[in-house]
Design an enzyme around this catalytic site. Sequence first.
Site, mmCIF file in Angstrom:
data_model
loop_
_atom_site.group_PDB
_atom_site.id
_atom_site.type_symbol
_atom_site.label_atom_id
_atom_site.label_comp_id
_atom_site.label_asym_id
_atom_site.label_seq_id
_atom_site.Cartn_x
_atom_site.Cartn_y
_atom_site.Cartn_z
ATOM 1 N N ASP A 1 0.844 -1.185 0.000
ATOM 2 C CA ASP A 1 0.000 0.000 0.000
ATOM 3 C C ASP A 1 0.887 1.245 0.000
ATOM 4 O O ASP A 1 1.837 1.311 0.776
ATOM 5 C CB ASP A 1 -0.822 -0.021 1.301
ATOM 6 C CG ASP A 1 -2.255 0.358 1.084
ATOM 7 O OD1 ASP A 1 -2.472 1.435 0.508
ATOM 8 O OD2 ASP A 1 -3.135 -0.406 1.495
ATOM 9 N N ASP B 1 -3.127 4.667 -2.436
ATOM 10 C CA ASP B 1 -4.233 5.169 -1.635
ATOM 11 C C ASP B 1 -4.716 6.531 -2.159
ATOM 12 O O ASP B 1 -3.895 7.408 -2.444
ATOM 13 C CB ASP B 1 -3.720 5.335 -0.197
ATOM 14 C CG ASP B 1 -4.811 5.680 0.776
ATOM 15 O OD1 ASP B 1 -5.647 4.807 1.022
ATOM 16 O OD2 ASP B 1 -4.826 6.816 1.287
ATOM 17 N N GLU C 1 -6.650 3.296 -5.806
ATOM 18 C CA GLU C 1 -7.933 3.419 -5.121
ATOM 19 C C GLU C 1 -8.534 4.692 -5.697
ATOM 20 O O GLU C 1 -7.929 5.763 -5.604
ATOM 21 C CB GLU C 1 -7.738 3.565 -3.618
ATOM 22 C CG GLU C 1 -9.067 3.626 -2.909
ATOM 23 C CD GLU C 1 -9.010 4.318 -1.549
ATOM 24 O OE1 GLU C 1 -9.801 3.995 -0.691
ATOM 25 O OE2 GLU C 1 -8.157 5.204 -1.377
ATOM 26 N N HIS D 1 -10.955 -3.245 3.958
ATOM 27 C CA HIS D 1 -10.793 -2.665 5.292
ATOM 28 C C HIS D 1 -11.578 -1.361 5.471
ATOM 29 O O HIS D 1 -11.656 -0.842 6.578
ATOM 30 C CB HIS D 1 -9.309 -2.409 5.551
ATOM 31 C CG HIS D 1 -8.769 -1.343 4.651
ATOM 32 N ND1 HIS D 1 -8.652 -1.530 3.286
ATOM 33 C CD2 HIS D 1 -8.371 -0.077 4.895
ATOM 34 C CE1 HIS D 1 -8.203 -0.416 2.743
ATOM 35 N NE2 HIS D 1 -8.010 0.485 3.690
ATOM 36 N N ASP D 2 -12.097 -0.794 4.387
ATOM 37 C CA ASP D 2 -12.868 0.452 4.483
ATOM 38 C C ASP D 2 -14.369 0.211 4.418
ATOM 39 O O ASP D 2 -15.154 1.168 4.412
ATOM 40 C CB ASP D 2 -12.513 1.392 3.323
ATOM 41 C CG ASP D 2 -11.163 2.042 3.519
ATOM 42 O OD1 ASP D 2 -10.687 2.102 4.666
ATOM 43 O OD2 ASP D 2 -10.582 2.471 2.505
HETATM 44 O O1 ISL Z 1 -13.454 9.858 -0.864
HETATM 45 C C1 ISL Z 1 -14.130 9.047 -0.351
HETATM 46 C C2 ISL Z 1 -15.592 9.091 -0.554
HETATM 47 O O2 ISL Z 1 -15.943 10.132 -1.410
HETATM 48 C C3 ISL Z 1 -13.556 7.985 0.502
HETATM 49 O O3 ISL Z 1 -14.219 6.794 0.280
HETATM 50 C C4 ISL Z 1 -12.055 7.805 0.307
HETATM 51 O O4 ISL Z 1 -11.728 7.569 -1.004
HETATM 52 C C5 ISL Z 1 -11.534 6.689 1.118
HETATM 53 O O5 ISL Z 1 -11.917 6.877 2.452
HETATM 54 C C6 ISL Z 1 -10.025 6.654 1.053
HETATM 55 O O6 ISL Z 1 -9.575 5.552 1.776
HETATM 56 C C7 ISL Z 1 -8.196 5.374 1.927
HETATM 57 O O7 ISL Z 1 -7.577 6.516 2.480
HETATM 58 C C8 ISL Z 1 -7.914 6.848 3.814
HETATM 59 C C9 ISL Z 1 -7.842 5.637 4.752
HETATM 60 O O8 ISL Z 1 -8.453 5.934 5.972
HETATM 61 C C10 ISL Z 1 -8.481 4.416 4.164
HETATM 62 O O9 ISL Z 1 -8.329 3.307 5.005
HETATM 63 C C11 ISL Z 1 -7.876 4.193 2.813
HETATM 64 O O10 ISL Z 1 -8.271 3.005 2.187
HETATM 65 C C12 ISL Z 1 -6.952 7.899 4.246
HETATM 66 O O11 ISL Z 1 -5.653 7.514 3.945
#
Ligand code: ISL
Length: 572
Positions: free
Chosen positions: A106, A208, A267, A342-343
């Site tokens: 990551d 990310d 992502e 995980h999200d």
């Molecule tokens: O932007 C979003 C919705 O419009 C979010 O879904 C966003 O893209 C997402 O939360 C990003 O996630 C990633 O970055 C975060 C972290 O907390 C997450 O675990 C990770 O997967 C911050 O680094």
Amino acid sequence: MPTPPNPMPSPKWWKEAIVYQIFPRSFQDSDGDGNGDLRGILSRLDYILSLGVNTLWINPVYPSPQRDNGYDISDFQDVDPRYGTMADLETLIKKLHEKHLRLIMDMVINHTSDEHVWFRQARTSRDNPYYPYYIWWPAEKGKPPYRLGFFDPAGEAWNYNEATDSYYLHYFGVGQPDLNWDNPKVRQELYKMLRFWLDRGVDGLRFDALTFISKDQAFPEITPKILKEKYRDDWGNYYATGPHLHDYLRELRREVLSHYDCVAIAEASGVSSDTVLDFVADDRQELDLLYHFEGMLLGTLPRGFKRPDPAGWDRGEFKKLYTRWSEVFDHRGWGTIYLGNHDQPRMLSRWGDDSEEYRDCSAKLLFTFLLTMRATPFLYSGDELGMSNIRFKSIDEYEDIETRLMYEKLKAEGGDTQGFLQDQQLMARDNSRTPFQWSAEPNAGFTPGRPWLKINPDFVKVNRDAEEKDAASVLNFVRRMIRIRKQYPALVYGSFSAMTHDSSPVFAYNRTLHNLTLSVLLNLSSADQPFDGLFSPPSAGDVLINNYPVLQWTRQGLQLKPWQALVFVCGR
Ligand code: ISL
């Protein structure tokens, strides 16, 4: 001659990959501190191999104050002591490669932790050479135009810093300042860091929040009206439209990625099926894969605002959406598919039915879906056991910055905190972060110490040991589906065609390569469903997969049981 609907795409290892995502903090603890670690993963390599997956993605293990579970990095080129050492990571890479498994790491390059040395320097003075590594709004210009900070107690993406008399931008938490990608020095530092990992043998990078890296630093006013009309009321959609995004991605490819046999995955919040090819079509020379949020949004309550209805997501829309996301790659590019990570909450609780009666068959159906679509599947660890949401009752049980801050904000505004807690039982990220359930022993065999997050009490029944012994378990079904995906190239490269376009909960599609067709029938509901399409016993072919012991034909066709999943194979 017209082009055939899905010509055979150029083969690539990452199109054939079956990715298994591990959230290291929750997988296996080796030293009793209650946190999973790299040695824990190493001790479970045989298990990972036994699944049949060929690629591993691990969430961040770099030094971090862990305010957002490692997505707040304070040193890009080391390992956090709670996860082990650099030597452990090198051993992991070596052992994985010996067993022909690839590793995806990551990479969080949209922001750093506020404890990263760059930011510790930057925040001291406007003259500091690191000041322009971040994005600032000088206080003499007044208050900065509103931006949403996802994990901010006030919902603000700007935080005032006294020493510099300016505000820094943080799309996520106050401890996660955004890097200034418009500064070529920042980009070069990041490229150097990425080469460091690729030189150590890492096979892929999961970037990310990559779509957020470029910002319009003129900071135009984004009013609620503009957000609604231009960005479908989603800040993620606005953040993903930075003016130099594609320039930076092309530079990243040119400077780093093109020199390695690695897969680059973004992502990609804010990317739709209309824009995805701009990122992953071969001739764009940007990324290989990305994962979108359109599927997730279908089953999402807008951050804690509406009462959940777990069974309420629209099956017709689901079918349309995944058909569209498959067809967009008919001629160019390649997709990914996932239902949890995980999200997100546990896929079984969100997309299946985790009641006693249907948890097994719905978990099996969801894996049949993931492993028969024309896209690289991302499987999230624990789902192969049919792990489900823990459904915490009190805010004190949560660890996640997202849930805790949303709760605080709501409380300060005098909002409905009870309703929020109820919503979080369906939606909270901690639902999927509870420790892996290895056995019925104390702490599910995860740790001899005190687990960092509560273990789902259903571990006494739902655990790896119990499922090993049961030939009909979800775990053994997943292994079988993975074998089948590897055995039939039609499931990877074959064309995809939906059999029906109606709104019934039955998703039916064919995957065809040369003379072989696999037909997939999925009843996405907890009720019996007829399927009268195109099918009769002899022409349907042989049954390859059935998550029930029965198959019920009627005069009209098939009568599908709740959450029944079937795969037929026809031709050779
Ligand atoms: O932007 C979003 C919705 O419009 C979010 O879904 C966003 O893209 C997402 O939360 C990003 O996630 C990633 O970055 C975060 C972290 O907390 C997450 O675990 C990770 O997967 C911050 O680094």
